[in-house]
Design a protein around this motif. Structure first.
Motif, PDB file in Angstrom:
ATOM      1  N   SER A   1       0.832  -1.199   0.000  1.00  0.00           N
ATOM      2  CA  SER A   1       0.000   0.000   0.000  1.00  0.00           C
ATOM      3  C   SER A   1       0.870   1.253   0.000  1.00  0.00           C
ATOM      4  N   ALA A   2       1.948   1.225   0.775  1.00  0.00           N
ATOM      5  CA  ALA A   2       2.872   2.367   0.800  1.00  0.00           C
ATOM      6  C   ALA A   2       3.513   2.557  -0.569  1.00  0.00           C
ATOM      7  N   ALA A   3       3.845   1.448  -1.226  1.00  0.00           N
ATOM      8  CA  ALA A   3       4.446   1.523  -2.561  1.00  0.00           C
ATOM      9  C   ALA A   3       3.478   2.139  -3.566  1.00  0.00           C
ATOM     10  N   VAL A   4       2.210   1.709  -3.529  1.00  0.00           N
ATOM     11  CA  VAL A   4       1.189   2.255  -4.437  1.00  0.00           C
ATOM     12  C   VAL A   4       1.026   3.753  -4.205  1.00  0.00           C
ATOM     13  N   LEU A   5       0.932   4.159  -2.940  1.00  0.00           N
ATOM     14  CA  LEU A   5       0.740   5.574  -2.617  1.00  0.00           C
ATOM     15  C   LEU A   5       1.933   6.402  -3.082  1.00  0.00           C
ATOM     16  N   ALA A   6       3.137   5.928  -2.783  1.00  0.00           N
ATOM     17  CA  ALA A   6       4.338   6.681  -3.150  1.00  0.00           C
ATOM     18  C   ALA A   6       4.461   6.821  -4.663  1.00  0.00           C
ATOM     19  N   LEU A   7       4.242   5.740  -5.384  1.00  0.00           N
ATOM     20  CA  LEU A   7       4.343   5.782  -6.845  1.00  0.00           C
ATOM     21  C   LEU A   7       3.259   6.666  -7.459  1.00  0.00           C
ATOM     22  N   SER A   8       2.055   6.592  -6.911  1.00  0.00           N
ATOM     23  CA  SER A   8       0.946   7.394  -7.445  1.00  0.00           C
ATOM     24  C   SER A   8       1.218   8.877  -7.246  1.00  0.00           C
ATOM     25  N   LEU A   9       1.668   9.256  -6.049  1.00  0.00           N
ATOM     26  CA  LEU A   9       1.964  10.663  -5.772  1.00  0.00           C
ATOM     27  C   LEU A   9       3.122  11.160  -6.634  1.00  0.00           C
ATOM     28  N   ASN A  10       4.140  10.312  -6.801  1.00  0.00           N
ATOM     29  CA  ASN A  10       5.283  10.694  -7.617  1.00  0.00           C
ATOM     30  C   ASN A  10       4.886  10.862  -9.074  1.00  0.00           C
ATOM     31  N   CYS A  11       4.149   9.880  -9.579  1.00  0.00           N
ATOM     32  CA  CYS A  11       3.696   9.937 -10.972  1.00  0.00           C
ATOM     33  C   CYS A  11       2.758  11.119 -11.188  1.00  0.00           C
ATOM     34  N   GLY A  12       1.916  11.397 -10.195  1.00  0.00           N
ATOM     35  CA  GLY A  12       0.972  12.513 -10.302  1.00  0.00           C
ATOM     36  C   GLY A  12       1.654  13.857 -10.402  1.00  0.00           C
ATOM     37  N   ALA A  13       2.709  14.046  -9.620  1.00  0.00           N
ATOM     38  CA  ALA A  13       3.408  15.339  -9.631  1.00  0.00           C
ATOM     39  C   ALA A  13       4.087  15.591 -10.967  1.00  0.00           C
ATOM     40  N   PHE A  14       4.766  14.575 -11.489  1.00  0.00           N
ATOM     41  CA  PHE A  14       5.448  14.752 -12.772  1.00  0.00           C
ATOM     42  C   PHE A  14       4.440  14.870 -13.915  1.00  0.00           C
ATOM     43  N   SER A  15       3.358  14.107 -13.833  1.00  0.00           N
ATOM     44  CA  SER A  15       2.332  14.201 -14.859  1.00  0.00           C
ATOM     45  C   SER A  15       1.673  15.574 -14.856  1.00  0.00           C
ATOM     46  N   ALA A  16       1.499  16.152 -13.666  1.00  0.00           N
ATOM     47  CA  ALA A  16       0.842  17.452 -13.551  1.00  0.00           C
ATOM     48  C   ALA A  16       1.573  18.517 -14.353  1.00  0.00           C
ATOM     49  N   GLU A  17       2.899  18.521 -14.276  1.00  0.00           N
ATOM     50  CA  GLU A  17       3.669  19.525 -15.001  1.00  0.00           C
ATOM     51  C   GLU A  17       3.589  19.309 -16.505  1.00  0.00           C
ATOM     52  N   VAL A  18       3.578  18.046 -16.916  1.00  0.00           N
ATOM     53  CA  VAL A  18       3.446  17.752 -18.347  1.00  0.00           C
ATOM     54  C   VAL A  18       2.073  18.197 -18.841  1.00  0.00           C
ATOM     55  N   ILE A  19       1.034  17.868 -18.072  1.00  0.00           N
ATOM     56  CA  ILE A  19      -0.336  18.247 -18.457  1.00  0.00           C
ATOM     57  C   ILE A  19      -0.498  19.763 -18.464  1.00  0.00           C
ATOM     58  N   ARG A  20       0.064  20.427 -17.468  1.00  0.00           N
ATOM     59  CA  ARG A  20      -0.016  21.893 -17.423  1.00  0.00           C
ATOM     60  C   ARG A  20       0.616  22.503 -18.666  1.00  0.00           C
ATOM     61  N   GLY A  21       1.740  21.938 -19.087  1.00  0.00           N
ATOM     62  CA  GLY A  21       2.382  22.422 -20.299  1.00  0.00           C
ATOM     63  C   GLY A  21       1.489  22.254 -21.518  1.00  0.00           C
ATOM     64  N   GLY A  22       0.754  21.131 -21.567  1.00  0.00           N
ATOM     65  CA  GLY A  22      -0.168  20.909 -22.669  1.00  0.00           C
ATOM     66  C   GLY A  22      -1.323  21.889 -22.661  1.00  0.00           C
ATOM     67  N   ILE A  23      -1.838  22.176 -21.468  1.00  0.00           N
ATOM     68  CA  ILE A  23      -2.934  23.149 -21.354  1.00  0.00           C
ATOM     69  C   ILE A  23      -2.465  24.536 -21.783  1.00  0.00           C
ATOM     70  N   ASP A  24      -1.256  24.904 -21.361  1.00  0.00           N
ATOM     71  CA  ASP A  24      -0.726  26.219 -21.729  1.00  0.00           C
ATOM     72  C   ASP A  24      -0.502  26.348 -23.230  1.00  0.00           C
ATOM     73  N   ALA A  25      -0.325  25.187 -23.899  1.00  0.00           N
ATOM     74  CA  ALA A  25      -0.102  25.218 -25.348  1.00  0.00           C
ATOM     75  C   ALA A  25      -1.383  25.446 -26.146  1.00  0.00           C
ATOM     76  N   ILE A  26      -2.531  25.303 -25.493  1.00  0.00           N
ATOM     77  CA  ILE A  26      -3.810  25.516 -26.174  1.00  0.00           C
ATOM     78  C   ILE A  26      -4.063  27.008 -26.327  1.00  0.00           C
ATOM     79  N   SER A  27      -4.495  27.389 -27.494  1.00  0.00           N
ATOM     80  CA  SER A  27      -4.774  28.795 -27.771  1.00  0.00           C
ATOM     81  C   SER A  27      -5.827  29.357 -26.811  1.00  0.00           C
ATOM     82  N   ARG A  28      -5.602  30.595 -26.369  1.00  0.00           N
ATOM     83  CA  ARG A  28      -6.577  31.248 -25.488  1.00  0.00           C
ATOM     84  C   ARG A  28      -7.927  31.420 -26.177  1.00  0.00           C
ATOM     85  N   GLY A  29      -7.905  31.422 -27.500  1.00  0.00           N
ATOM     86  CA  GLY A  29      -9.159  31.522 -28.230  1.00  0.00           C
ATOM     87  C   GLY A  29     -10.099  30.362 -27.948  1.00  0.00           C
TER      88      GLY A  29
END
Length: 222
Positions: free
Chosen positions: A91-119
């Motif tokens: 359970s600790a392994a699942v939680l640690a991996l999920s939180l780690n993956c979530g943080a790195f994914s968040a920055e990638v996703i944020r970059g994708g959102i920022d790439a979308i035109s404001r229009g």
């Protein structure tokens, strides 16, 4: 000094190796799905007009991205019991991996959102859509199309990172390989097989992600 290579010694343990692969794939899949969900929520939180929500999301991302994963695992498994929060190794392994993956994914996703035109955002607002509806129906899929290759690489890395949770005795391929090593003392053969198995799993995940990319995120050829 001579060493006689004998991979046949490992044949009685093939079921344990396969079980290790299954546990690794299961752990990775859970972490990827949970991490993607956490990443999407965190990326949206970083876009929030509410200051404390943005601060909380940024703090989480920076804390995870700028500390070693091994320390995160130890903090969850050994540190949290000091304040009365305990987890079983897996359970600790699942939680640690999920939180780690979530943080790195968040920055990638944020970059994708920022790439979308404001229009696009303005068009959604003009149609009377609420902020979350704009993200859901207009922004998210184009953003995922842009960032899916980067996310795929991040998820394959998550699979390989599972080996670190063997440090808290969470069962997966590396921990099972270590157990077999203590029985056979055939370290070379064991870790050659383990390396090949990780390679096969990583390439398998990569092909799955490519198939998903072609099925859901590629523009049709006319």
């Amino acid at each position: 000094m001579t060493y006689e290579f004998d991979f046949s010694v490992l044949l009685p343990y093939w079921e344990q190796f396969l079980r290790g692969c299954w546990l690794t794939v299961l752990l990775s899949t859970i972490a990827i799905l949970a991490g993607l969900s956490i990443g999407i929520v965190t990326a949206l939180a970083k876009q929030s007009p509410i200051a404390w929500v943005r601060l909380a999301a940024t703090t989480y991302v920076e804390a995870i991205r700028n500390t070693p994963f091994l320390v995160q695992v130890f903090f969850i498994y050994f540190g949290l019991p000091a304040i009365g929060i305990s987890f079983q190794p897996w359970s600790a392994a699942v939680l640690a991996l999920s939180l780690n993956c979530g943080a790195f994914s968040a920055e990638v996703i944020r970059g994708g959102i920022d790439a979308i035109s404001r229009g696009q955002f303005e068009a959604g607002a003009a149609l009377g859509l609420k902020r979350l509806q704009v993200y859901r129906y207009i922004v998210l899929k184009p953003a995922l199309r842009i960032i899916f290759p980067a996310l795929s690489g991040q998820f394959v890395l998550a699979l390989l990172t599972t080996s670190i949770v063997s440090s808290i005795s969470a069962e997966e391929l590396t921990s099972i390989a270590q157990s077999i090593d203590t029985l056979t003392f055939r370290s070379f053969e064991i870790y050659v097989v383990t390396t090949v198995l990780y390679l096969v799993m990583a390439l398998g995940f990569a092909h799955i992600f490519k198939a998903v990319d072609r099925a859901y995120f590629s523009y049709p050829v006319k």
